[in-house]
Every structure is written in C-alpha cells, then in structure tokens.
Design a protein around this motif. Structure first.
Motif, PDB file in Angstrom:
ATOM      1  N   ILE A   1       1.003  -1.228   0.053  1.00 39.08           N
ATOM      2  CA  ILE A   1       0.148  -0.062  -0.015  1.00 39.08           C
ATOM      3  C   ILE A   1       0.965   1.163  -0.096  1.00 39.08           C
ATOM      4  O   ILE A   1       1.648   1.233   0.952  1.00 39.08           O
ATOM      5  CB  ILE A   1      -0.991   0.020   1.324  1.00 39.08           C
ATOM      6  CG1 ILE A   1      -1.736  -1.448   1.162  1.00 39.08           C
ATOM      7  CG2 ILE A   1      -1.771   1.316   1.160  1.00 39.08           C
ATOM      8  CD1 ILE A   1      -2.601  -1.658   2.574  1.00 39.08           C
TER       9      ILE A   1
ATOM     10  N   GLU B   1       1.637   5.600   0.026  1.00 38.83           N
ATOM     11  CA  GLU B   1       1.152   6.763   0.575  1.00 38.83           C
ATOM     12  C   GLU B   1       0.485   7.454  -0.438  1.00 38.83           C
ATOM     13  O   GLU B   1       0.738   7.551  -1.851  1.00 38.83           O
ATOM     14  CB  GLU B   1       2.514   7.447   1.078  1.00 38.83           C
ATOM     15  CG  GLU B   1       2.141   8.434   2.273  1.00 38.83           C
ATOM     16  CD  GLU B   1       3.148   9.111   2.727  1.00 38.83           C
ATOM     17  OE1 GLU B   1       4.128   9.157   2.051  1.00 38.83           O
ATOM     18  OE2 GLU B   1       3.039   9.536   3.791  1.00 38.83           O
TER      19      GLU B   1
ATOM     20  N   PHE C   1       4.311  -2.194   8.604  1.00 43.77           N
ATOM     21  CA  PHE C   1       3.650  -0.833   8.656  1.00 43.77           C
ATOM     22  C   PHE C   1       4.717   0.139   8.946  1.00 43.77           C
ATOM     23  O   PHE C   1       5.327  -0.106  10.102  1.00 43.77           O
ATOM     24  CB  PHE C   1       2.603  -0.839   9.623  1.00 43.77           C
ATOM     25  CG  PHE C   1       2.006   0.628   9.626  1.00 43.77           C
ATOM     26  CD1 PHE C   1       1.521   1.002   8.398  1.00 43.77           C
ATOM     27  CD2 PHE C   1       1.986   1.402  10.823  1.00 43.77           C
ATOM     28  CE1 PHE C   1       0.855   2.297   8.439  1.00 43.77           C
ATOM     29  CE2 PHE C   1       1.278   2.477  11.006  1.00 43.77           C
ATOM     30  CZ  PHE C   1       0.674   3.154   9.833  1.00 43.77           C
TER      31      PHE C   1
ATOM     32  N   ILE D   1      -3.145   3.005  11.949  1.00 47.85           N
ATOM     33  CA  ILE D   1      -4.250   2.099  10.948  1.00 47.85           C
ATOM     34  C   ILE D   1      -5.307   2.243  11.439  1.00 47.85           C
ATOM     35  O   ILE D   1      -5.911   1.669  12.563  1.00 47.85           O
ATOM     36  CB  ILE D   1      -3.497   0.812  10.757  1.00 47.85           C
ATOM     37  CG1 ILE D   1      -2.368   0.664  10.010  1.00 47.85           C
ATOM     38  CG2 ILE D   1      -4.707  -0.056   9.544  1.00 47.85           C
ATOM     39  CD1 ILE D   1      -1.613  -0.672   9.618  1.00 47.85           C
TER      40      ILE D   1
ATOM     41  N   GLN E   1      -2.802   7.322   9.576  1.00 39.94           N
ATOM     42  CA  GLN E   1      -1.920   7.443   8.351  1.00 39.94           C
ATOM     43  C   GLN E   1      -2.563   6.624   7.207  1.00 39.94           C
ATOM     44  O   GLN E   1      -2.113   6.768   6.269  1.00 39.94           O
ATOM     45  CB  GLN E   1      -0.521   6.830   8.589  1.00 39.94           C
ATOM     46  CG  GLN E   1       0.088   7.703   9.504  1.00 39.94           C
ATOM     47  CD  GLN E   1       1.635   7.204   9.616  1.00 39.94           C
ATOM     48  OE1 GLN E   1       2.195   6.846   8.635  1.00 39.94           O
ATOM     49  NE2 GLN E   1       1.982   7.013  10.806  1.00 39.94           N
ATOM     50  N   LEU E   2      -3.232   5.477   7.734  1.00 43.72           N
ATOM     51  CA  LEU E   2      -3.909   4.591   6.716  1.00 43.72           C
ATOM     52  C   LEU E   2      -5.460   4.201   7.251  1.00 43.72           C
ATOM     53  O   LEU E   2      -5.874   3.845   8.261  1.00 43.72           O
ATOM     54  CB  LEU E   2      -3.232   2.997   6.631  1.00 43.72           C
ATOM     55  CG  LEU E   2      -3.778   2.138   5.742  1.00 43.72           C
ATOM     56  CD1 LEU E   2      -3.796   2.322   4.300  1.00 43.72           C
ATOM     57  CD2 LEU E   2      -3.169   0.836   6.025  1.00 43.72           C
TER      58      LEU E   2
ATOM     59  N   LYS F   1      -5.314  11.711   1.398  1.00 41.15           N
ATOM     60  CA  LYS F   1      -5.058  10.515   2.610  1.00 41.15           C
ATOM     61  C   LYS F   1      -4.836   9.263   1.820  1.00 41.15           C
ATOM     62  O   LYS F   1      -5.220   9.010   0.541  1.00 41.15           O
ATOM     63  CB  LYS F   1      -6.574  10.334   3.176  1.00 41.15           C
ATOM     64  CG  LYS F   1      -6.995  11.645   3.898  1.00 41.15           C
ATOM     65  CD  LYS F   1      -6.809  11.505   5.369  1.00 41.15           C
ATOM     66  CE  LYS F   1      -7.429  12.484   6.096  1.00 41.15           C
ATOM     67  NZ  LYS F   1      -7.111  13.751   6.104  1.00 41.15           N
ATOM     68  N   THR F   2      -4.295   8.258   2.590  1.00 38.23           N
ATOM     69  CA  THR F   2      -4.152   6.810   1.942  1.00 38.23           C
ATOM     70  C   THR F   2      -5.481   5.937   2.395  1.00 38.23           C
ATOM     71  O   THR F   2      -5.577   6.066   3.643  1.00 38.23           O
ATOM     72  CB  THR F   2      -2.685   6.240   2.575  1.00 38.23           C
ATOM     73  OG1 THR F   2      -1.871   7.309   2.496  1.00 38.23           O
ATOM     74  CG2 THR F   2      -2.468   5.129   1.917  1.00 38.23           C
TER      75      THR F   2
END
Ligand SMILES: Nc1ncnc2c1ncn2[C@@H]1O[C@H](COP(=O)(O)OP(=O)(O)OP(=O)(O)O)[C@@H](O)[C@H]1O
Ligand SMILES: [Mg+2]
Length: 251
Positions: A27, A29, A63, A81, A167-168, A198-199
C-alpha cells in the motif's frame, strides 16, 4: 511513492480453510487502493489480519518499516491504521458527537490516568466539529447513534476513523445496503478524503464505484491475489471476469 504497508506471504487459515493464502501486497502513501473479489474471497479477513483482529497463521505485515502482525488492535490503531467494519459498530447510546469524541481519545492515556485528564478540551472539540462538518453530520451531532439511518451510521464510522488521525484508512464496504443517494454521498466523501492526500484502502462490491475512486485495484479470489493493476487493466483481466461470472452462476 512511499510504501507504507508491505504484506509478505500472509496466511490466515481457519482450520482447513485458507481465507488468506500466501498474499503479497503493498500500500503506497496517498493512493486509494481497491480490494475486490467475490463473496468469501477473503477481503474482510485481510483487513482483520492487518488491523490485529486476527493473528495471522503466517507471513508479515510491515507498517512504516516495522512488523506489526499479531499486535493487538488497539496498538495497531495507535500506530495509525484505522478501519471501519462491514457491520457498523457505533456506541448506540452516545450521540454522534460523543461517538467521534470517544474515537479521538485513542492516543490518550488509558486506565486510571484518563480519569484525571480532561479530554473535552477546546482543541478536541474543534477537531471533532471539523470532522462532522467534513462528513456531513453536523446537523445531527446531538442525535443518538441508535436514532439515525444506516447512511449516517456509515458516515459516522468514517468520522470515527478520521478522529484517530490515521495514516491509513481502511473502509470495508462503506456503501453496502445504501440507497443510491447515500451511495453518492459516501463516494463524494471518499473522493474528498482522496483529494486531501489520505491513504485509503477500500473494499467495495460495487464495481463502478471502485473504478471511479481507486487508483489501483487488487482482486482476491479464494484468499489469493488473482490480479492487480489500474481499474482499466483489472476490468479486462480474464481471471477477474471468470471469478465474477462464476459468482453470478452460483446466485
Ligand atoms: N472467524 C472466522 N472463522 C472461520 N471462518 C471464517 C472466519 N472469518 C471468515 N471466515 C471464512 O473465510 C472466508 C473469507 O471470508 P471473508 O469474510 O474474509 O470474505 P469477504 O471477501 O469479506 O466476503 P464478503 O464479500 O461476503 O464480505 C470465508 O469462507 C469465510 O467463511
Ligand atoms: Mg467482507
């Protein structure tokens, strides 16, 4: 683009059932990654193993360069997360506002010290009101969660995710069971989050929505990755077409 999650050889077995079977994925950013696949393909299980609900049978979830597989959900949430659930799990007796305030507290001290720390500071309230505005829930902020429609509950779930400063962001079928109007509202909201950089990882059954919002799509079937690429690439992939036609035959 920076890789924020790397999944290596991930396995999640339930007895003899291989819900996730040797999966590798990344995944990046700021991307919006779609996860699609027939019912029972392992999409929700993938979320659950990344978020710490399940301890994987094997493999790694890395991560920000750190292995997190098997850590408890609260620890993974604190690392950044955050996910929504396929079935909304709000605190039904709290108001919409208090639900979001409660979610924003995950970075604070837990246990006895939290009693002495006033969390309703001006700063928290300002942040929470901005989130409610963004997701379109300001006008019902004082309603109890149990009193509002499914469409609003889905937006509340997203608001609770945003309150943790993730962040995710992982969204598990945020549009499932909603009216076309409510689906559009959620789609617009996801596009807004995307435009903020955003991710996002999105599990979605509705293919037109996935195609519209995702930069990249990963297709699961029987716990394995059968395709990965741009919406355009995935749409024309033979294995993907077969997996979906197979699903229609079963219905
Ligand atoms: N806790 C569990 N115990 C046993 N089997 C499970 C468990 N969770 C999921 N499974 C099984 O793992 C497989 C993958 O399930 P999962 O819920 O991840 O699929 P999904 O892709 O999210 O499906 P859907 O589109 O219906 O939400 C299914 O066969 C399911 O029955
Ligand atoms: Mg699912």
């Amino acid at each position: 683009m920076r890789e924020i999650v790397k999944v290596e050889g991930l396995k999640m077995y339930f007895g003899g059932l291989k819900a996730i079977d040797n999966l590798d994925m990344s995944i990046y950013e700021h991307e919006t990654l779609g996860i699609i696949g027939p019912n029972g393909a392992g999409k929700t299980t993938l979320f659950n193993t990344i978020c710490g609900v399940y301890k994987p049978t094997g493999g790694k979830v890395i991560f920000n360069g750190q292995e997190v597989q098997g850590s408890p959900p609260y620890e993974i949430a604190r690392k950044g997360i955050a996910r929504t659930f396929q079935i909304s799990k709000p605190l039904h007796d709290l108001t919409i506002l208090d639900n979001v305030i409660a979610a924003s507290g995950i970075h604070e001290y837990t246990g006895i010290r939290s009693f002495f720390k006033k969390s309703h500071t001006k700063e928290v309230l300002e942040k929470v009101h901005a989130i409610l505005e963004l997701v379109g829930l300001s006008h019902i902020a004082d309603k109890k969660a149990r009193e509002v429609s499914l469409g609003y509950l889905r937006r509340l779930e997203i608001a609770r995710v945003l309150a943790t400063d993730p962040q995710l962001i992982m969204l598990d079928e945020p549009c499932a069971g909603l009216s076309n109007y409510a689906i559009n509202e959620i789609t617009e909201l996801i596009l807004k989050l995307k435009s903020q950089g955003k991710t996002i990882v999105l599990i979605e059954h509705n293919l037109p929505i996935t195609m519209k919002v995702c930069d990249r799509i990963l297709v699961l079937n029987y716990g394995q990755k059968i395709a990965e690429g741009t919406p355009e690439e995935v749409q024309h992939n033979k294995k993907v077409i077969e997996a979906y036609l197979g699903e229609e035959d079963e219905d």
